[in-house]
Design a protein around this motif. Structure first.
Motif: not given
Length: 264
Positions: A144-160
């Motif tokens: 992807x040429x227009x964007x550059x990644x600055x950070x990432x992460x994960x999250x665990x949750x409970x949904x209905x």
């Protein structure tokens, strides 16, 4: 694992990505005698794996991509089962993900949030996602040429949301900013030159020539504004770029009106 970003559609507020997904779990119902099959591991495609799990009267952690918009095109899909009931599921696929968290108020200096959300189909009492820190990551060459990644992460949750009972949700998120070179040379520089031309008209002695030059410059500004106005959806708020263009438009109109007053 985010391997590639094929496209980011700002107007539709979605992005197309190639993703590798890996799940690992253990179910005693899937255990088998390695001497009976003379093998240390069994490998299955998706259909044959479903048949194996059904015959063993077990389950596997089936999932859905919550923010998936189009069909999921799977390149590879395989499951490996070990004698102790441990199983590993691998899938590499491409699909379009909705990105409702986009906020363009600071466009083009904005930072956007992207998410891939995986919901389990079984109750959270049976399967709870746990992040694999050694596997969850962003690839080094996303394409992807227009964007550059600055950070990432994960999250665990409970949904209905996906089902009527609480299920586990795994969210892989990453943040991205725009490369500003395009906007500096294709938008900000032309805008500055247009405003400069409006100011230069004050050095003309003939007021009629001033009005003609300022009017032509105003028409140029309007055409240029329409040319760059299709990058974003029709928002309910003003972006930084909107405010900048509106200010430039007001200045250009003011120059024309002021020169008309001087001419009269």
């Amino acid at each position: 694992k985010l391997q590639q970003i094929a496209a980011v559609d700002q107007k539709a507020e979605n992005f197309n990505a190639q993703v590798a997904l890996r799940m690992e779990w253990q179910d005693p119902a899937l255990a088998y005698d390695p001497e009976a099959c003379n093998c240390s591991v069994k490998t299955y495609s998706t259909d044959s794996f479903r048949d194996f799990v059904s015959a063993a009267k077990g389950r596997w952690p089936e999932f859905t991509l919550y923010n998936q918009q189009n069909n999921r095109w799977t390149q590879n899909r395989v499951a490996r089962v070990f004698p102790d009931g441990r199983a590993i599921y691998l899938e590499r696929f491409t699909t379009t993900f909705q990105a409702p968290d986009f906020d363009f108020r600071h466009f083009p200096f904005d930072q956007q949030q992207f998410f891939i959300r995986v919901d389990g189909l079984y109750s959270a009492d049976l399967y709870n996602w746990v992040d694999n820190e050694q596997y969850s990551e962003v690839g080094s060459q996303l394409g992807e040429e227009e964007w550059y990644i600055t950070g990432s992460g994960t999250d665990i949750s409970t949904e209905t949301i996906s089902t009527q009972y609480p299920t586990s949700r795994y969210s892989f998120g990453f943040q991205a900013r725009r490369h500003l070179s395009y906007y500096l040379f294709r938008i900000f520089l032309p805008l500055g030159l247009i405003l400069l031309v409006s100011w230069i008209t004050f050095f003309l002695v003939d007021f009629t020539k001033r009005i003609e030059a300022a009017s032509a410059n105003l028409l140029l500004f309007i055409a240029w504004n329409f040319a760059i106005g299709g990058d974003l959806p029709r928002l309910g708020y003003l972006t930084f770029m909107d405010a900048l263009l509106a200010s430039g438009f007001v200045i250009s109109v003011s120059v024309v009106l002021y020169n008309v007053v001087l001419r009269r």
